[in-house]
Design a protein around this motif. Sequence first.
Motif, short mmCIF file in Angstrom:
data_model
loop_
_atom_site.label_atom_id
_atom_site.label_comp_id
_atom_site.label_asym_id
_atom_site.label_seq_id
_atom_site.Cartn_x
_atom_site.Cartn_y
_atom_site.Cartn_z
N ASP A 567 0.16 20.06 2.43
CA ASP A 567 0.30 18.70 2.24
C ASP A 567 1.13 18.13 1.25
N ARG A 568 2.40 17.71 1.39
CA ARG A 568 3.29 17.41 0.53
C ARG A 568 3.61 15.96 0.50
N THR A 569 2.88 15.09 1.50
CA THR A 569 3.29 13.64 1.51
C THR A 569 2.06 12.95 1.06
N GLY A 570 2.27 12.03 -0.02
CA GLY A 570 1.43 11.00 -0.80
C GLY A 570 0.71 10.23 0.45
N PRO A 571 -0.40 9.33 -0.19
CA PRO A 571 -0.87 8.33 0.61
C PRO A 571 -0.20 7.10 0.89
N SER A 572 -0.66 6.36 1.75
CA SER A 572 0.12 4.95 2.13
C SER A 572 -0.39 4.18 1.04
N ILE A 590 -9.73 -2.80 -4.94
CA ILE A 590 -8.69 -1.92 -4.44
C ILE A 590 -9.12 -1.37 -3.01
N ASN A 591 -8.59 -1.37 -2.03
CA ASN A 591 -8.77 -0.91 -0.73
C ASN A 591 -7.80 0.47 -0.62
N ASN A 592 -8.48 1.74 -0.73
CA ASN A 592 -7.62 2.86 -0.77
C ASN A 592 -6.56 2.76 0.31
N GLY A 593 -5.43 3.64 0.01
CA GLY A 593 -4.41 3.87 1.04
C GLY A 593 -4.85 5.09 2.04
N VAL A 594 -4.20 5.48 3.05
CA VAL A 594 -4.35 6.39 3.98
C VAL A 594 -3.55 7.51 3.70
N ASP A 595 -4.32 8.79 4.05
CA ASP A 595 -3.68 10.01 3.83
C ASP A 595 -4.33 10.84 4.93
N GLY A 599 -6.31 14.12 2.28
CA GLY A 599 -7.42 12.92 2.11
C GLY A 599 -7.16 12.57 0.57
N ILE A 600 -7.82 11.19 0.58
CA ILE A 600 -7.60 10.28 -0.82
C ILE A 600 -8.61 10.95 -1.77
N PHE A 601 -8.08 11.22 -3.07
CA PHE A 601 -9.05 11.69 -3.86
C PHE A 601 -9.55 10.44 -5.00
N LYS A 602 -8.38 9.49 -5.40
CA LYS A 602 -8.67 8.23 -6.11
C LYS A 602 -7.78 7.23 -5.95
N SER A 603 -8.01 6.07 -6.46
CA SER A 603 -7.05 4.88 -6.47
C SER A 603 -6.87 4.62 -7.91
N GLN A 604 -5.83 4.13 -8.26
CA GLN A 604 -5.36 3.66 -9.76
C GLN A 604 -4.71 2.37 -9.80
N TYR A 605 -4.88 1.65 -11.08
CA TYR A 605 -4.31 0.33 -11.11
C TYR A 605 -3.73 0.29 -12.73
N LYS A 606 -2.62 -0.53 -13.04
CA LYS A 606 -2.08 -0.61 -14.10
C LYS A 606 -1.87 -2.23 -14.32
#
Length: 692
Positions: A567-572, A590-595, A599-606
């Motif tokens: 898997d070399r493509t990041g989530p949406s 936050i509503n996670n993106g799609v992978d 699969g999604i490991f986590k979401s982040q914000y700044k």
Amino acid sequence: MKGKSLPIILFLAICAWIMQSALFQQDIAFGRSEISESSEVANSTVSESSLGVEQSEEDKTENVTNATYNQMGNDQELLQLGNKLKSLSTIAYQENNYELAKEIMDEYYSLLLKSAQFDNDNNSNSIDFTELTNEYLSEIQNYSRLDSNSSYSDYTEIARSSSIIATSTFENQEVLLDKPFDVAVGGSNYYTFIPLESGNYQLKTDNDADESVAIYADNLMTGRLISNDYYDSIIQFYSLSGNTYIIEIDNWDEINRAILNKTDTLQIKNIVDISLTDDSYQELDYIPKQSGEYKVITGAYGGFGYTSPTDVSIYDVKDKYKLIANGSSATIRLLAGQEVIIAIEDEDGAPLHTRVHITSANNSDLLEEVPVDLSVESGGYITLELNPLTTGNYTLFTDYFEGQNTGFEPDTVITLYDEQYKLLSYNDDKDRNSLLSSLSNEIKSRTTYYVRVEGFMERQIKTRLTAVYTPPDVTPPTSPVIYASGKTTNYTNGQWTNDKVTIHIGDPASPDTNIIQIKIGETSNWVDTDPYTYYDINTEGITKIYARVIDTSGNMSNPAELEVKIDRTGPSSPSFSVYKSINGNIQFSINNGVDLGSGIFKSQYKVGESGEWTDYLGGIVDLVDEKQKIYIRSVDNIGNIGSENYYKEPINLEYSYTPDNKLQYISNSETGEVIYEFIYDNNGNLVRIIKE
């Protein structure tokens, strides 16, 4: 003749002799031939002229005949080359080079098996005839370095006449055909023979003398045609007119008498090869030395070639040529000294091309797991019939006579032939530490096979022969192991990675593994591989790898499986749910993106472009009166980072106008900060907008 190597010229001479012999096809059309158990194998051949007949495209019969002649010619050439190679083993044996004699004999049988395969595949061209003959020539040249200590310098070639001259003891004494001559005692006597006519020639010596005779096909003694055992009184050979032959007679007993003459009869031990281009009928004289049952069988020419469909008829000479047996083969009971005529005829009247075997029919059956004790005379062999009840692998092996370990193993040789008497397998020594023999071969039920047992170099032996059926191996071998590694560490089956994965198959656990195969992808084909071939898996997604092994019995292991996940493509981009608290703070979740890969490991914000990313732990995040952009993103399970999204708090704007009612400023109503300024020229036209 002990222990001398030939100079380089002999290698050239042997090549020239072989090439010359391959260019002609001997022409023999003899009427009645005599068979004696105490003589060598004789051979009749195809005439070269018979191969050059004009062929008509429309005449199918003529085409078949021409193809038959070609096949007869090929068989003749291979038999001649094989006999030459085999004679070099005899030379090595006489030079006391026992190991080399066995090495040459193994090579001889290896090429004989290839000759049989050439005949089997004659229409498929899987074996090239030229390549096969070149293999024979190469081995003949390789091994023809062996010869004797005898001097060749005293050979005197005489004028072309059907006579012989003794060149060692009776120097320059001419001995004519059909005239007896003396052979001196105490060593080797050499004679040069140049026949005027092609045909069969017979040299007869006193049968009570301690002597041996050999015939060579050139004056350098590199092309041994035939030799006899001690106390064997008759030797026969086929000679071409104008060719030079050397006759060597070793005499160690007493002054002996010999005579050379041309003959229409052939004498053999128990086998004769017959190849007639212009006749379909051949008669053989046979006089057994011992009373008993005898079987006459026709089979593959030379033990490897094709054979004519034949009829065998046996007539009693003393009983007015009474027919006593006939059929495709014949078994008769004969008294010692009872002369019979054996007539061999092609069933279809086509050219006769076959090998005739005369064997003892006494106790000739070889039963499974029933040992048979055999006493084989010097210069002889014993043939047994094996008619298995079950198809499968059989092992034939020799042991001590009557099972009594005397400490001296009999040096045995086993050959296995099919129902056409074509060579299937051969073994001399079962391993380097034993003189006993053992061979294994797959054979069919309710089919006749012939097992021949003899002493190495036709020596006298006593041995025990046993045939053992080995039940078919139906146990699948152990599945192989698929090894996989990533960039820095071993790869775990089914684990997601963003790097290529290198795989290979480990060494099979089963010792009888015959084939290792691999399949990359569920819809691809199985291909052969080995433990030393590596494969890079670099395709994004899930790739299934399969590996299996096939053992020598054809059993197939359960396939080993490995899943490579790349898997070399990041989530949406993730999305916001934004709220405004009553005290004016910004609140969001936050509503996670799609992978679609790991699969999604986590979401982040700044907060703000220069802010640090903070892991989103779920729930609602409360920011105190935040006016900067809020950025969010998702990260998958192997660290691929998805695209970003952001949220900017809306601003209440205030609009200011010039006295002539043109827009002059757009400002933040809460802070008074000017966001945009609008500039006009003297005519009231907008010339630019300044963003503060």
